[in-house]
Motif scaffolding. Structure first.
Motif, PDB file in Angstrom:
ATOM      1  N   LEU A 124     -28.608 -27.111  18.017  1.00  0.00           N
ATOM      2  CA  LEU A 124     -29.935 -27.669  18.246  1.00  0.00           C
ATOM      3  C   LEU A 124     -30.923 -26.541  18.476  1.00  0.00           C
ATOM      4  O   LEU A 124     -30.551 -25.440  18.899  1.00  0.00           O
ATOM      5  CB  LEU A 124     -29.940 -28.606  19.466  1.00  0.00           C
ATOM      6  CG  LEU A 124     -29.076 -29.865  19.382  1.00  0.00           C
ATOM      7  CD1 LEU A 124     -29.059 -30.581  20.727  1.00  0.00           C
ATOM      8  CD2 LEU A 124     -29.582 -30.798  18.298  1.00  0.00           C
ATOM      9  N   SER A 125     -32.178 -26.830  18.206  1.00  0.00           N
ATOM     10  CA  SER A 125     -33.265 -25.899  18.492  1.00  0.00           C
ATOM     11  C   SER A 125     -34.058 -26.419  19.679  1.00  0.00           C
ATOM     12  O   SER A 125     -34.368 -27.619  19.767  1.00  0.00           O
ATOM     13  CB  SER A 125     -34.182 -25.735  17.278  1.00  0.00           C
ATOM     14  OG  SER A 125     -35.284 -24.901  17.596  1.00  0.00           O
ATOM     15  N   THR A 135     -32.533 -36.723  25.350  1.00  0.00           N
ATOM     16  CA  THR A 135     -32.043 -36.517  23.984  1.00  0.00           C
ATOM     17  C   THR A 135     -30.528 -36.407  23.931  1.00  0.00           C
ATOM     18  O   THR A 135     -29.892 -36.934  23.007  1.00  0.00           O
ATOM     19  CB  THR A 135     -32.674 -35.250  23.394  1.00  0.00           C
ATOM     20  OG1 THR A 135     -34.102 -35.366  23.446  1.00  0.00           O
ATOM     21  CG2 THR A 135     -32.247 -35.046  21.951  1.00  0.00           C
ATOM     22  N   LEU A 136     -29.928 -35.761  24.908  1.00  0.00           N
ATOM     23  CA  LEU A 136     -28.496 -35.475  24.844  1.00  0.00           C
ATOM     24  C   LEU A 136     -27.626 -36.566  25.446  1.00  0.00           C
ATOM     25  O   LEU A 136     -26.486 -36.754  25.005  1.00  0.00           O
ATOM     26  CB  LEU A 136     -28.207 -34.147  25.547  1.00  0.00           C
ATOM     27  CG  LEU A 136     -28.904 -32.911  24.961  1.00  0.00           C
ATOM     28  CD1 LEU A 136     -28.559 -31.675  25.769  1.00  0.00           C
ATOM     29  CD2 LEU A 136     -28.552 -32.712  23.502  1.00  0.00           C
ATOM     30  N   PRO A 159     -27.287 -41.201  22.006  1.00  0.00           N
ATOM     31  CA  PRO A 159     -27.229 -39.883  22.663  1.00  0.00           C
ATOM     32  C   PRO A 159     -26.506 -38.869  21.783  1.00  0.00           C
ATOM     33  O   PRO A 159     -25.426 -39.146  21.243  1.00  0.00           O
ATOM     34  CB  PRO A 159     -26.466 -40.160  23.955  1.00  0.00           C
ATOM     35  CG  PRO A 159     -26.611 -41.630  24.184  1.00  0.00           C
ATOM     36  CD  PRO A 159     -26.697 -42.257  22.830  1.00  0.00           C
ATOM     37  N   GLU A 160     -27.097 -37.702  21.638  1.00  0.00           N
ATOM     38  CA  GLU A 160     -26.543 -36.695  20.736  1.00  0.00           C
ATOM     39  C   GLU A 160     -25.162 -36.229  21.196  1.00  0.00           C
ATOM     40  O   GLU A 160     -24.237 -36.084  20.383  1.00  0.00           O
ATOM     41  CB  GLU A 160     -27.501 -35.503  20.643  1.00  0.00           C
ATOM     42  CG  GLU A 160     -28.868 -35.829  20.069  1.00  0.00           C
ATOM     43  CD  GLU A 160     -28.815 -36.170  18.590  1.00  0.00           C
ATOM     44  OE1 GLU A 160     -27.784 -35.878  17.952  1.00  0.00           O
ATOM     45  OE2 GLU A 160     -29.796 -36.738  18.075  1.00  0.00           O
ATOM     46  N   VAL A 161     -25.003 -36.004  22.479  1.00  0.00           N
ATOM     47  CA  VAL A 161     -23.725 -35.497  22.989  1.00  0.00           C
ATOM     48  C   VAL A 161     -22.679 -36.601  23.026  1.00  0.00           C
ATOM     49  O   VAL A 161     -21.547 -36.429  22.552  1.00  0.00           O
ATOM     50  CB  VAL A 161     -23.926 -34.866  24.378  1.00  0.00           C
ATOM     51  CG1 VAL A 161     -22.583 -34.550  25.030  1.00  0.00           C
ATOM     52  CG2 VAL A 161     -24.759 -33.593  24.258  1.00  0.00           C
ATOM     53  N   ASP A 162     -23.032 -37.753  23.579  1.00  0.00           N
ATOM     54  CA  ASP A 162     -22.056 -38.839  23.707  1.00  0.00           C
ATOM     55  C   ASP A 162     -21.597 -39.339  22.345  1.00  0.00           C
ATOM     56  O   ASP A 162     -20.418 -39.696  22.167  1.00  0.00           O
ATOM     57  CB  ASP A 162     -22.660 -39.981  24.520  1.00  0.00           C
ATOM     58  CG  ASP A 162     -22.967 -39.565  25.947  1.00  0.00           C
ATOM     59  OD1 ASP A 162     -22.375 -38.569  26.402  1.00  0.00           O
ATOM     60  OD2 ASP A 162     -23.800 -40.229  26.596  1.00  0.00           O
ATOM     61  N   PHE A 163     -22.504 -39.391  21.387  1.00  0.00           N
ATOM     62  CA  PHE A 163     -22.140 -39.868  20.052  1.00  0.00           C
ATOM     63  C   PHE A 163     -21.103 -38.950  19.412  1.00  0.00           C
ATOM     64  O   PHE A 163     -20.150 -39.412  18.782  1.00  0.00           O
ATOM     65  CB  PHE A 163     -23.397 -39.953  19.187  1.00  0.00           C
ATOM     66  CG  PHE A 163     -23.133 -40.353  17.765  1.00  0.00           C
ATOM     67  CD1 PHE A 163     -22.864 -41.675  17.441  1.00  0.00           C
ATOM     68  CD2 PHE A 163     -23.143 -39.410  16.752  1.00  0.00           C
ATOM     69  CE1 PHE A 163     -22.614 -42.049  16.127  1.00  0.00           C
ATOM     70  CE2 PHE A 163     -22.891 -39.770  15.441  1.00  0.00           C
ATOM     71  CZ  PHE A 163     -22.628 -41.097  15.124  1.00  0.00           C
ATOM     72  N   PRO A 201     -17.338 -33.384  31.136  1.00  0.00           N
ATOM     73  CA  PRO A 201     -16.355 -32.292  31.316  1.00  0.00           C
ATOM     74  C   PRO A 201     -15.910 -31.629  30.018  1.00  0.00           C
ATOM     75  O   PRO A 201     -15.495 -30.465  30.041  1.00  0.00           O
ATOM     76  CB  PRO A 201     -15.183 -32.998  32.013  1.00  0.00           C
ATOM     77  CG  PRO A 201     -15.786 -34.198  32.664  1.00  0.00           C
ATOM     78  CD  PRO A 201     -16.875 -34.641  31.739  1.00  0.00           C
ATOM     79  N   ASN A 202     -15.974 -32.325  28.897  1.00  0.00           N
ATOM     80  CA  ASN A 202     -15.521 -31.740  27.629  1.00  0.00           C
ATOM     81  C   ASN A 202     -16.624 -30.986  26.891  1.00  0.00           C
ATOM     82  O   ASN A 202     -16.442 -30.628  25.724  1.00  0.00           O
ATOM     83  CB  ASN A 202     -14.975 -32.836  26.714  1.00  0.00           C
ATOM     84  CG  ASN A 202     -13.687 -33.433  27.248  1.00  0.00           C
ATOM     85  OD1 ASN A 202     -12.936 -32.766  27.954  1.00  0.00           O
ATOM     86  ND2 ASN A 202     -13.439 -34.690  26.918  1.00  0.00           N
ATOM     87  N   VAL A 203     -17.734 -30.743  27.543  1.00  0.00           N
ATOM     88  CA  VAL A 203     -18.884 -30.101  26.908  1.00  0.00           C
ATOM     89  C   VAL A 203     -19.045 -28.693  27.466  1.00  0.00           C
ATOM     90  O   VAL A 203     -18.895 -28.462  28.671  1.00  0.00           O
ATOM     91  CB  VAL A 203     -20.170 -30.929  27.130  1.00  0.00           C
ATOM     92  CG1 VAL A 203     -21.399 -30.179  26.617  1.00  0.00           C
ATOM     93  CG2 VAL A 203     -20.054 -32.275  26.437  1.00  0.00           C
TER      94      VAL A 203
END
Length: 231
Positions: A124-125, A135-136, A159-163, A201-203
């Motif tokens: 991401l920028s 966003t995340l 959600p960008e991260v959850d998806f 935790p997995n991020v």
């Protein structure tokens, strides 16, 4: 030499001879120059100039280097002796602020090593990211560009991260959120990115917060002003 002395006694010394002796006295045999940690000793030869010929002897050069390591001579852009420390810091701190060189390309070596460890990436920028938390980690609206008299639409994205966490392969080690141009983010936004691995935790988070002469990194909590107790 005898002819020169006789000419000096009679007061008839040619101008070229006086110029030659003056140049020899003005020449300095050695010049010392300090350049950082390097002492450069330049041995300057005599220079003889006249209207007919020009002679410039080759100068000797002695370079003394200090404060450098083996990595400065072997594989400066290929062999990275700090890869092991990089992997351990990613696992320990989980959120890092990196400072790659301006010319770019060096960060790819460290990114590829994380890929070999089993991580997947979300690039991401920071420019145009909006609110990182929304966003995340939340369903967020996006307004596409409208042309002329077209109505202003609003689309909703997951959600960008959850998806991406939901669609990771079973053998994946985790998700790395790699954010470029993170130097434009505010302190509050950097604090959320530093705390994101605690919420997910997995991020892992890697934020490019600036540039330096070589690839260096620090814990993102230190850059964002968070202490270990406050985190």
């Amino acid at each position: 030499m005898a002819s020169t002395c006789s000419l000096q006694q009679h007061g008839r010394v040619p101008a070229s001879i006086n110029l030659h002796h003056k140049q020899q006295r003005s020449c300095s045999p050695r010049i010392s120059v300090m350049v950082g940690n390097r002492n450069v000793m330049l041995l300057q030869g005599f220079i003889y100039n006249n209207n007919v010929s020009k002679r410039r002897p080759t100068a000797g050069l002695v370079v003394r280097c200090s404060g450098i390591g083996l990595g400065d001579f072997i594989g400066g852009d290929l062999v990275k002796f700090d890869i092991g420390q990089w992997l351990s810091d990613v696992e320990e701190h989980k959120a890092l602020a990196i400072y790659p060189p301006h010319e770019g390309g060096y960060e790819g070596r460290y990114l590829n090593r994380l890929i070999r460890q089993g991580y997947y990436f979300l690039d991401l920028s920071a420019r145009g990211l909006g609110d990182p938390e929304t966003t995340l980690t939340k369903v967020h609206p996006v307004c596409p560009a409208h042309l002329g008299k077209q109505p202003i639409a609003r689309w909703y994205f997951p959600p960008e991260v959850d998806f991406r966490l939901e669609h990771l392969p079973p053998d994946a080690k985790g998700l790395v959120v790699w954010i470029i141009e993170a130097k434009v983010l505010s302190k509050a936004e950097l604090q959320f990115l530093a705390l994101l691995p605690t919420l997910r935790p997995n991020v892992r988070v890697v934020a490019e917060c600036g540039n330096w002469r070589k690839f260096v990194w620090k814990p993102l909590k230190e850059i964002a002003g968070l202490t270990a107790e406050g985190a």
